[in-house]
Design an enzyme around this catalytic site. Structure first.
Site, PDB file in Angstrom:
ATOM      1  N   ASP A 249      33.544  45.115  94.927  1.00 16.41           N
ATOM      2  CA  ASP A 249      32.228  44.775  95.456  1.00 16.41           C
ATOM      3  C   ASP A 249      31.794  45.768  96.510  1.00 16.41           C
ATOM      4  O   ASP A 249      32.609  46.493  97.067  1.00 16.41           O
ATOM      5  CB  ASP A 249      32.305  43.400  96.129  1.00 16.41           C
ATOM      6  CG  ASP A 249      32.290  42.293  95.106  1.00 16.41           C
ATOM      7  OD1 ASP A 249      32.034  42.597  93.941  1.00 16.41           O
ATOM      8  OD2 ASP A 249      32.558  41.136  95.502  1.00 16.41           O
ATOM      9  N   LYS A 271      27.140  44.880  94.789  1.00 16.14           N
ATOM     10  CA  LYS A 271      25.981  43.998  94.660  1.00 16.14           C
ATOM     11  C   LYS A 271      25.312  43.906  96.002  1.00 16.14           C
ATOM     12  O   LYS A 271      25.953  43.591  96.991  1.00 16.14           O
ATOM     13  CB  LYS A 271      26.421  42.592  94.296  1.00 16.14           C
ATOM     14  CG  LYS A 271      26.975  42.435  92.944  1.00 16.14           C
ATOM     15  CD  LYS A 271      27.169  40.967  92.792  1.00 16.14           C
ATOM     16  CE  LYS A 271      27.710  40.617  91.443  1.00 16.14           C
ATOM     17  NZ  LYS A 271      27.563  39.205  91.203  1.00 16.14           N
ATOM     18  N   MET A 384      25.668  34.671 103.713  1.00 18.91           N
ATOM     19  CA  MET A 384      24.400  35.240 103.239  1.00 18.91           C
ATOM     20  C   MET A 384      23.229  34.548 103.932  1.00 18.91           C
ATOM     21  O   MET A 384      22.229  34.234 103.297  1.00 18.91           O
ATOM     22  CB  MET A 384      24.296  35.103 101.712  1.00 18.91           C
ATOM     23  CG  MET A 384      25.341  35.947 100.997  1.00 18.91           C
ATOM     24  SD  MET A 384      25.481  35.602  99.239  1.00 18.91           S
ATOM     25  CE  MET A 384      26.513  34.143  99.223  1.00 18.91           C
TER      26      MET A 384
END
Ligand code: SAH
Length: 466
Positions: A249, A271, A384
């Protein structure tokens, strides 16, 4: 390059050394390692040389050199520690057709002897064309230290096994076998049973490598932790060490990727939250394709692979393709973040439960049981949560949360550029926007840094509001 390095075949050939003193002894020590036939010519002979002659290791001609003494010699050394004599014998030897070296006289030498690191049959020659003998000695010392004394033995036994190793396909599989032998299996077998144990160890290793080669691939879903390489588990390190392919990632740090096996193929499946990214289907496809090709795939995810990592989709893809998989847990961002503020995620009489929330999901802002979270004493780790801070703040206030509830945002937890923003639910926005965080950040709702830490670490932002 004024001197071209070569390795000269000297087995059974003549090498003549003119001189019987210190310089000759030093050269002979080196030359005795070869399989050449050595002749020493000198009127006076040091006792070491006499002893070597008595042991049958060389021949002595006990007089000053004459024309014809160096006939058929491949190499000739003038080592009399006497310039006039060395000039004379060099001329004679050249007339006899030998290639000559005048010890410590670069200009008058047709060849020079390099500094040598000897792990026969592995030999390293170091030359500086006389420019920097100190440097040559330093390089030699460094290499002596770096290369195991076992290397020669391993190489000798390995050489006899080369034909057998051809049972493995050329390229990566064969290279991996030899690397495994020299780095691990060889030294381990030697330690247990000396050189005699090496052939058996090679047999077993070859069998294991052939079995691994024909075995189907497998996938390890590995948690890389929050960024600090020291927060990797030993299992994660082992998996990285063995990986053929690492698919990682965006949040996995370069320091951690450094730990992957040198030969491993590293694929960035980065991502970006909300931004462009490799589509999940493509990542699944990569995992499956490499796994089916027989590779040991390490799917490296930041933090813990089971937390907001879309792990299930990847496991489904792997199992549908018939691939074996394992999950290697990692330290999730919430654990790293809470550690940096000296708090704990749960606490008797404050909260007997803790939530891991995501700020957004595939549809956008993520909905949660806001009424439950808004109750006093609740703690939530919000992943997030940067871009959704205003939404979360609004929802919680609407459901009756105390505006003074502490909120701490930890950016780049566990990394050298870690930052802590200390605020309250009421001030979460605008404080968060004002802090201008650019790295991954975890929001701890319901927790403030322990007082001492608060003073030392946090950004000079607002006091805890109200
Ligand atoms: N599987 C990961 C989470 C992936 S979601 C884990 O267990 O940690 C990505 C989010 O994790 C980021 O948006 C951020 O909220 C959080 N995160 C990951 N690494 C972080 C770090 N070093 N410091 C703070 N937050 C981090």
């Amino acid at each position: 390059m004024k001197h071209f390095p070569i390795f000269l075949a000297v087995e059974g050939r003549r090498i003549v050394v003119s001189g019987g003193g210190e310089a000759a002894v030093a050269k002979l020590r080196l030359l005795l390692k070869t399989e050449a036939r050595l002749t020493v010519i000198a009127a006076e002979i040091a006792p070491e040389i006499t002893a070597w002659a008595a042991a049958g290791q060389l021949r002595i001609i006990e007089r000053a050199q004459e024309p014809g003494d160096a006939i058929c010699a491949a190499l000739f050394y003038a080592a009399n520690d006497n310039a006039a004599e060395d000039a004379r014998v060099t001329r004679l030897a050249q007339a006899d057709g030998a290639l000559t070296n005048w010890v410590d006289n670069l200009e008058a030498s047709q060849f020079i002897t390099p500094a040598i690191v000897d792990r026969d049959p592995v030999t390293i020659a170091i030359g500086t064309e006389g420019a920097a003998p100190v440097l040559a000695r330093r390089i030699k010392a460094e290499l002596e230290e770096r290369l195991s004394p076992l290397l020669g033995t391993l190489a000798r036994v390995g050489k006899a096994f080369r034909a057998r190793a051809e049972a493995l396909p050329f390229g990566r599989p064969r290279r991996a076998f030899w690397a495994d032998y020299y780095d691990r299996a060889g030294p381990a077998a030697f330690k247990g049973g000396g050189a005699g144990a090496l052939p058996e160890a090679l047999d077993a290793l070859l069998e294991a490598h052939i079995a691994a080669e024909t075995a189907p691939g497998k996938v390890d879903f590995v948690g890389a932790g929050p960024g600090d390489p020291e927060l990797l588990t030993l299992k994660a390190r082992k998996a990285l060490d063995a990986a053929d392919v690492v698919i990682h990632d965006r949040l996995v740090t370069p320091e951690i990727l450094e730990l992957a096996r040198r030969e491993a193929l590293i694929i960035d499946a980065g991502k970006e939250g909300f931004g462009p990214s490799m589509p999940q289907a493509e990542i699944n496809g990569l995992i499956v394709a490499h796994g089916l090709a027989g590779a040991h795939v390490v799917r490296l995810k930041s933090g813990d692979a089971t937390v907001f990592g879309r792990l299930d989709e990847e496991i489904d893809a792997a199992t549908e393709a018939g691939l074996d998989y394992a999950i290697i847990p990692g330290i999730t961002a919430a654990s790293a973040a809470v550690a940096t503020i000296g708090q704990s995620l749960t606490k008797r009489q404050r909260n007997g439960a803790v939530r891991f929330l995501t700020g957004h999901d595939m549809k956008g802002f993520a909905e949660h049981d806001w009424a439950a979270i808004a109750r006093p004493g609740e703690v939530a780790a919000i992943y997030m949560g940067k871009r959704t801070a205003r939404f979360i703040q609004g929802r919680l206030l609407m459901h009756g949360a105390d505006p003074a509830t502490p909120v701490t945002i930890i950016e780049n937890a566990s990394r050298p550029d870690q930052r802590i923003v200390e605020t309250s639910l009421a001030q979460l926005e605008p404080d968060l926007s004002q802090a201008g965080l650019t790295g991954p950040a975890l929001t701890l709702y319901g927790l403030a840094p322990r007082a001492a830490l608060a003073a030392a670490n946090h950004l000079p932002l607002k006091e805890i509001a109200q």
